[in-house]
Design a protein around this motif. Sequence first.
Motif, PDB file in Angstrom:
ATOM      1  N   GLY A  38      48.626  31.284  34.500  1.00  0.00           N
ATOM      2  CA  GLY A  38      48.581  32.590  35.165  1.00  0.00           C
ATOM      3  C   GLY A  38      49.212  33.658  34.298  1.00  0.00           C
ATOM      4  N   LYS A  39      48.936  34.895  34.645  1.00  0.00           N
ATOM      5  CA  LYS A  39      49.399  36.021  33.814  1.00  0.00           C
ATOM      6  C   LYS A  39      50.845  36.400  34.093  1.00  0.00           C
ATOM      7  CE  LYS A  39      45.829  38.289  35.450  1.00  0.00           C
ATOM      8  NZ  LYS A  39      45.034  37.150  35.972  1.00  0.00           N
ATOM      9  N   ARG A  42      52.995  39.945  38.488  1.00  0.00           N
ATOM     10  CA  ARG A  42      53.890  40.421  39.553  1.00  0.00           C
ATOM     11  C   ARG A  42      55.356  40.317  39.116  1.00  0.00           C
ATOM     12  NH1 ARG A  42      49.443  38.354  40.516  1.00  0.00           N
ATOM     13  NH2 ARG A  42      47.944  39.111  42.060  1.00  0.00           N
ATOM     14  N   HIS A  71      53.095  34.265  45.268  1.00  0.00           N
ATOM     15  CA  HIS A  71      51.736  34.423  44.727  1.00  0.00           C
ATOM     16  C   HIS A  71      51.106  33.049  44.452  1.00  0.00           C
ATOM     17  CE1 HIS A  71      48.416  35.683  42.235  1.00  0.00           C
ATOM     18  NE2 HIS A  71      48.957  35.162  41.151  1.00  0.00           N
ATOM     19  N   LEU A  75      47.680  31.336  46.141  1.00  0.00           N
ATOM     20  CA  LEU A  75      46.516  30.826  45.397  1.00  0.00           C
ATOM     21  C   LEU A  75      46.193  29.387  45.792  1.00  0.00           C
ATOM     22  CD1 LEU A  75      47.216  32.213  41.793  1.00  0.00           C
ATOM     23  CD2 LEU A  75      45.706  33.169  43.541  1.00  0.00           C
ATOM     24  N   ARG A  89      41.482  26.438  38.956  1.00  0.00           N
ATOM     25  CA  ARG A  89      42.432  27.556  39.039  1.00  0.00           C
ATOM     26  C   ARG A  89      43.265  27.521  37.772  1.00  0.00           C
ATOM     27  NH1 ARG A  89      43.109  32.257  41.293  1.00  0.00           N
ATOM     28  NH2 ARG A  89      42.254  31.403  43.233  1.00  0.00           N
ATOM     29  N   ARG A  90      43.387  28.640  37.110  1.00  0.00           N
ATOM     30  CA  ARG A  90      44.191  28.739  35.884  1.00  0.00           C
ATOM     31  C   ARG A  90      43.783  27.650  34.883  1.00  0.00           C
ATOM     32  NH1 ARG A  90      50.077  29.930  38.827  1.00  0.00           N
ATOM     33  NH2 ARG A  90      49.775  32.158  39.106  1.00  0.00           N
ATOM     34  N   THR A 176      45.914  41.558  48.213  1.00  0.00           N
ATOM     35  CA  THR A 176      46.433  41.675  46.848  1.00  0.00           C
ATOM     36  C   THR A 176      47.483  42.769  46.751  1.00  0.00           C
ATOM     37  OG1 THR A 176      44.163  41.314  46.224  1.00  0.00           O
ATOM     38  CG2 THR A 176      45.688  41.796  44.443  1.00  0.00           C
ATOM     39  N   PHE A 209      43.592  46.434  40.554  1.00  0.00           N
ATOM     40  CA  PHE A 209      43.655  45.024  40.140  1.00  0.00           C
ATOM     41  C   PHE A 209      42.631  44.191  40.905  1.00  0.00           C
ATOM     42  CE2 PHE A 209      45.161  40.686  40.264  1.00  0.00           C
ATOM     43  CZ  PHE A 209      45.575  40.465  38.961  1.00  0.00           C
ATOM     44  N   GLN A 210      42.540  44.415  42.223  1.00  0.00           N
ATOM     45  CA  GLN A 210      41.602  43.610  43.012  1.00  0.00           C
ATOM     46  C   GLN A 210      40.152  44.007  42.705  1.00  0.00           C
ATOM     47  OE1 GLN A 210      42.198  40.815  44.937  1.00  0.00           O
ATOM     48  NE2 GLN A 210      39.968  40.674  44.902  1.00  0.00           N
ATOM     49  N   ASP A 213      39.300  42.147  39.743  1.00  0.00           N
ATOM     50  CA  ASP A 213      39.072  40.736  40.084  1.00  0.00           C
ATOM     51  C   ASP A 213      37.649  40.549  40.628  1.00  0.00           C
ATOM     52  OD1 ASP A 213      40.515  37.990  40.677  1.00  0.00           O
ATOM     53  OD2 ASP A 213      39.392  38.474  42.501  1.00  0.00           O
ATOM     54  N   LYS A 227      38.726  30.058  36.320  1.00  0.00           N
ATOM     55  CA  LYS A 227      38.285  29.803  37.704  1.00  0.00           C
ATOM     56  C   LYS A 227      36.792  30.108  37.782  1.00  0.00           C
ATOM     57  CE  LYS A 227      39.670  34.459  39.336  1.00  0.00           C
ATOM     58  NZ  LYS A 227      40.627  35.246  40.111  1.00  0.00           N
ATOM     59  N   ARG A 284      41.390  43.850  31.361  1.00  0.00           N
ATOM     60  CA  ARG A 284      41.595  42.412  31.158  1.00  0.00           C
ATOM     61  C   ARG A 284      40.290  41.631  31.280  1.00  0.00           C
ATOM     62  NH1 ARG A 284      42.668  39.898  36.520  1.00  0.00           N
ATOM     63  NH2 ARG A 284      42.150  41.455  38.064  1.00  0.00           N
TER      64      ARG A 284
HETATM   65  C1  IPE Z   1      44.388  36.233  41.334  1.00  0.00           C
HETATM   66  O1  IPE Z   1      45.569  36.834  40.888  1.00  0.00           O
HETATM   67  C2  IPE Z   1      44.236  36.427  42.791  1.00  0.00           C
HETATM   68  C3  IPE Z   1      44.243  37.808  43.237  1.00  0.00           C
HETATM   69  C4  IPE Z   1      45.156  38.262  44.020  1.00  0.00           C
HETATM   70  C5  IPE Z   1      43.181  38.700  42.823  1.00  0.00           C
HETATM   71  P1  IPE Z   1      45.950  36.840  39.355  1.00  0.00           P
HETATM   72  O2  IPE Z   1      44.749  37.262  38.553  1.00  0.00           O
HETATM   73  O3  IPE Z   1      47.189  37.616  39.175  1.00  0.00           O
HETATM   74  O4  IPE Z   1      46.211  35.302  39.077  1.00  0.00           O
HETATM   75  P2  IPE Z   1      47.102  34.593  37.967  1.00  0.00           P
HETATM   76  O5  IPE Z   1      48.462  34.508  38.546  1.00  0.00           O
HETATM   77  O6  IPE Z   1      47.046  35.411  36.706  1.00  0.00           O
HETATM   78  O7  IPE Z   1      46.481  33.240  37.824  1.00  0.00           O
END
Ligand code: IPE
Length: 286
Positions: A38-39, A42, A71, A75, A89-90, A176, A209-210, A213, A227, A284
Amino acid sequence: MFADRLKQTSAVARACLVEALPGAGPMAEPMGYAVAGGKGLRGFLVLEGAAMLGVPESAARFPAAAVEAIHAYSLVHDDMPAMDDDDMRRGQPTVHRKWDEATAILVGDALQSVAFELVTDPETGPAEVRVALARSLAEAAGARGMVLGQALDIAAESASEPLTLDEIIALQAGKTGALIRWSAAAGAVLAGEDPGPLTRYGAALGLAFQIADDVLDVEGDAGTLGKAVGKDAEAGKATFVSLLGLGPAKSRARDLVEEAQDALTSYGKRADILRAAARFVIAREA
Ligand code: IPE
Ligand code: IPE
Ligand code: MG
Ligand code: MG
Ligand code: MG
């Protein structure tokens, strides 16, 4: 480069979180697995907001780790069969795939608890600050925040009418936005300063950000993202992209990034790293 700074700063939050996990027993391995990768955006926002306002890292690393724990829990549950039903995931199999659903439920439960151990750690600061952070984190994570957004997101899949733009904004502000707003504002709470400007920054950043996504779910690469892609249209999710299309969704995200940067004006150059974070969320690829 922004990516290097993100990596370095988020590693501080991650190390603090890992220290708080059980070292042995049945939960040790799956919890460690769920917080890996994960990035770390937060936790980065907490630490950089705090640093900008003169709060030592030794204090800010606890709330930074706490929000990453919430967070990660969100997930693990988001990926479960009853929710988005995801296998990756990740870049790794999801927790319920690697172990089982009972383990995934319990990992989420335990990460949520550990978040409140962390945010109330004596190193975080005086009791009033710890209570303020714990209370606002509970609100941001719960049925008026992230959980509300997740409930609206799931309900939208079977709604008879598409959601309106305002309804999508409300959904995303919860699922989010709530944790990102909290992360952005935490530094001001730690410093005893007005959280207004950082909260406005976090609100615009969270929505951008969302949207990014949702755009990446259409245009991104599953290998790079770690993912699956194409899941939102398949599930009938209500997103900016489903309502407006890709072009207008991206343009809205760009406007929000401007708005986020403008919210930082009163901090001058001290906020340059947070401005770079705002630009990063829409540029990103993962
Ligand atoms: C993914 O969050 C889920 C959402 C809230 C959009 P992130 O893109 O921050 O996920 P990680 O922590 O980098 O894996
Ligand atoms: C997840 O949103 C938000 C939370 C986990 C709270 P998404 O369902 O869009 O996140 P991804 O795309 O699975 O990472
Ligand atoms: Mg989801
Ligand atoms: Mg999902
Ligand atoms: Mg998504």
